[in-house]
Design a protein around this motif. Sequence first.
Motif, PDB file in Angstrom:
ATOM      1  N   VAL A  23       0.836  -1.197   0.000  1.00 23.16           N
ATOM      2  CA  VAL A  23       0.000   0.000   0.000  1.00 23.16           C
ATOM      3  C   VAL A  23       0.873   1.250   0.000  1.00 23.16           C
ATOM      4  CG1 VAL A  23      -1.685   1.332   1.324  1.00 23.16           C
ATOM      5  CG2 VAL A  23      -1.955  -1.144   1.095  1.00 23.16           C
ATOM      6  N   ALA A  27       1.029   3.567  -3.381  1.00 21.88           N
ATOM      7  CA  ALA A  27       0.131   4.713  -3.199  1.00 21.88           C
ATOM      8  C   ALA A  27       0.482   5.911  -4.078  1.00 21.88           C
ATOM      9  CB  ALA A  27       0.104   5.122  -1.727  1.00 21.88           C
ATOM     10  N   VAL A  30      -1.467   5.995  -7.221  1.00 22.87           N
ATOM     11  CA  VAL A  30      -2.886   6.318  -7.047  1.00 22.87           C
ATOM     12  C   VAL A  30      -3.076   7.822  -6.943  1.00 22.87           C
ATOM     13  CG1 VAL A  30      -4.922   5.969  -5.589  1.00 22.87           C
ATOM     14  CG2 VAL A  30      -3.288   4.098  -5.923  1.00 22.87           C
ATOM     15  N   TYR A  31      -2.254   8.481  -6.154  1.00 24.92           N
ATOM     16  CA  TYR A  31      -2.353   9.940  -6.023  1.00 24.92           C
ATOM     17  C   TYR A  31      -2.037  10.627  -7.356  1.00 24.92           C
ATOM     18  CZ  TYR A  31      -2.590   9.340  -0.957  1.00 24.92           C
ATOM     19  OH  TYR A  31      -2.981   8.992   0.316  1.00 24.92           O
ATOM     20  N   PRO A  42      -7.911  11.002  -2.952  1.00 22.66           N
ATOM     21  CA  PRO A  42      -8.599   9.803  -2.453  1.00 22.66           C
ATOM     22  C   PRO A  42      -8.355   9.596  -0.969  1.00 22.66           C
ATOM     23  CG  PRO A  42      -6.666   9.219  -3.750  1.00 22.66           C
ATOM     24  CD  PRO A  42      -6.852  10.681  -3.922  1.00 22.66           C
ATOM     25  N   ARG A  43      -9.329   9.010  -0.335  1.00 19.21           N
ATOM     26  CA  ARG A  43      -9.220   8.729   1.100  1.00 19.21           C
ATOM     27  C   ARG A  43      -8.358   7.477   1.312  1.00 19.21           C
ATOM     28  NH1 ARG A  43     -15.099  10.184   3.761  1.00 19.21           N
ATOM     29  NH2 ARG A  43     -15.292  12.262   2.778  1.00 19.21           N
ATOM     30  N   PRO A  44      -7.859   7.312   2.539  1.00 24.43           N
ATOM     31  CA  PRO A  44      -6.944   6.187   2.797  1.00 24.43           C
ATOM     32  C   PRO A  44      -7.504   4.829   2.382  1.00 24.43           C
ATOM     33  CG  PRO A  44      -6.885   7.718   4.618  1.00 24.43           C
ATOM     34  CD  PRO A  44      -7.953   8.200   3.714  1.00 24.43           C
ATOM     35  N   GLN A  46      -9.651   4.216   0.097  1.00 26.97           N
ATOM     36  CA  GLN A  46      -9.686   4.158  -1.360  1.00 26.97           C
ATOM     37  C   GLN A  46      -8.288   3.904  -1.938  1.00 26.97           C
ATOM     38  OE1 GLN A  46     -11.475   8.069  -1.913  1.00 26.97           O
ATOM     39  NE2 GLN A  46     -13.426   7.116  -2.578  1.00 26.97           N
ATOM     40  N   VAL A  47      -7.288   4.521  -1.308  1.00 20.33           N
ATOM     41  CA  VAL A  47      -5.903   4.286  -1.740  1.00 20.33           C
ATOM     42  C   VAL A  47      -5.531   2.815  -1.527  1.00 20.33           C
ATOM     43  CG1 VAL A  47      -3.483   4.839  -1.286  1.00 20.33           C
ATOM     44  CG2 VAL A  47      -5.207   6.660  -1.288  1.00 20.33           C
ATOM     45  N   THR A  51      -4.514   0.004  -4.516  1.00 20.79           N
ATOM     46  CA  THR A  51      -3.159  -0.544  -4.606  1.00 20.79           C
ATOM     47  C   THR A  51      -3.134  -2.067  -4.585  1.00 20.79           C
ATOM     48  OG1 THR A  51      -2.926  -0.381  -2.194  1.00 20.79           O
ATOM     49  CG2 THR A  51      -2.113   1.472  -3.519  1.00 20.79           C
ATOM     50  N   GLN A  54      -2.940  -3.463  -8.910  1.00 23.59           N
ATOM     51  CA  GLN A  54      -2.381  -2.649  -9.983  1.00 23.59           C
ATOM     52  C   GLN A  54      -1.743  -3.544 -11.048  1.00 23.59           C
ATOM     53  OE1 GLN A  54       0.290   0.288  -8.412  1.00 23.59           O
ATOM     54  NE2 GLN A  54      -1.290   1.337  -7.237  1.00 23.59           N
TER      55      GLN A  54
END
Length: 286
Positions: A23, A27, A30-31, A42-44, A46-47, A51, A54
């Motif tokens: 994660v 991450a 994702v950001y 995104p909120r934790p 969701q992150v 992850t 992927q």
Amino acid sequence: MKSIVPILSVLLTIIAVWYAAAVWMNAPWVYDQAARAEQTVPRPWQVAQATMNQDRPVLPTPHQVISELLRSTFGLPVSSKKSLVYHAWVTISGTLLGFVMGTTLGVLLAVGIVYSRSMEMSVLPWAIASQMVPIIALAPMLAVVMHAVGATPLMTKAVISAYLSFFPVVVGMVKGLRSPEVMQLDLLQTYAAPGGAVFWKLRLPSSMPYFFASVKVGIAASLVGAIVAELNQQAGLGARLLQGSYYGQTTQIWAALFLSAILAAVLVMLAGRIERRVLARMGMAR
């Protein structure tokens, strides 16, 4: 049951740390995707969810690695160039040939070192010095030399595997052949036993525990040598690792690493099983 609990505890801890690391390391992607799409941060949770699966993760999750390992091992024809079974067989063939060569050389050198003082002074230091050269640096040079003399990829791989596996056997066998006590040697001299009888009846049997201990190290080292040699070849687990790094297929890399570890464990356990049977036949079961 009590012996399983510590193993499961360690295993679950490793898996939990692995997921947390996946994660953390995945991450940023994702950001970055959220910023490119001009979405809200995104909120934790969701992150964490994004992850898990992927396509090209920095660190694949355990379930991704296991899935790729199963797919590449059981989901493809054995003859397929993408099958890990195919690549594992290529690696194992070079490993076993190199191990036999290295073990034979190690035993012969150990006998010479034990029975010849001049050989001990001349050969043993060179054997020790040979292990100071990193195999990752030596393998390409050996590959070039072997190719120049017309050696096949299998023989090239076997030579590099033998290079890594002979040294533990030399050290173990020298220790084992010298393990008989002075009183035992004096007793055989009292009976006027010839040198051959001393070797076959005393020194060699006494060396068996040391021999098998070094064999377990040597077979694992031989596998490492085969994988390193395959970094310059087209097939094998080493080639599979290199291909994965070229195309950013980290899941493929980790699946090949897992299979390599499984093969090493199987080879060492097989050596241990042979050790128990041989020592039991010799009355030295442990």
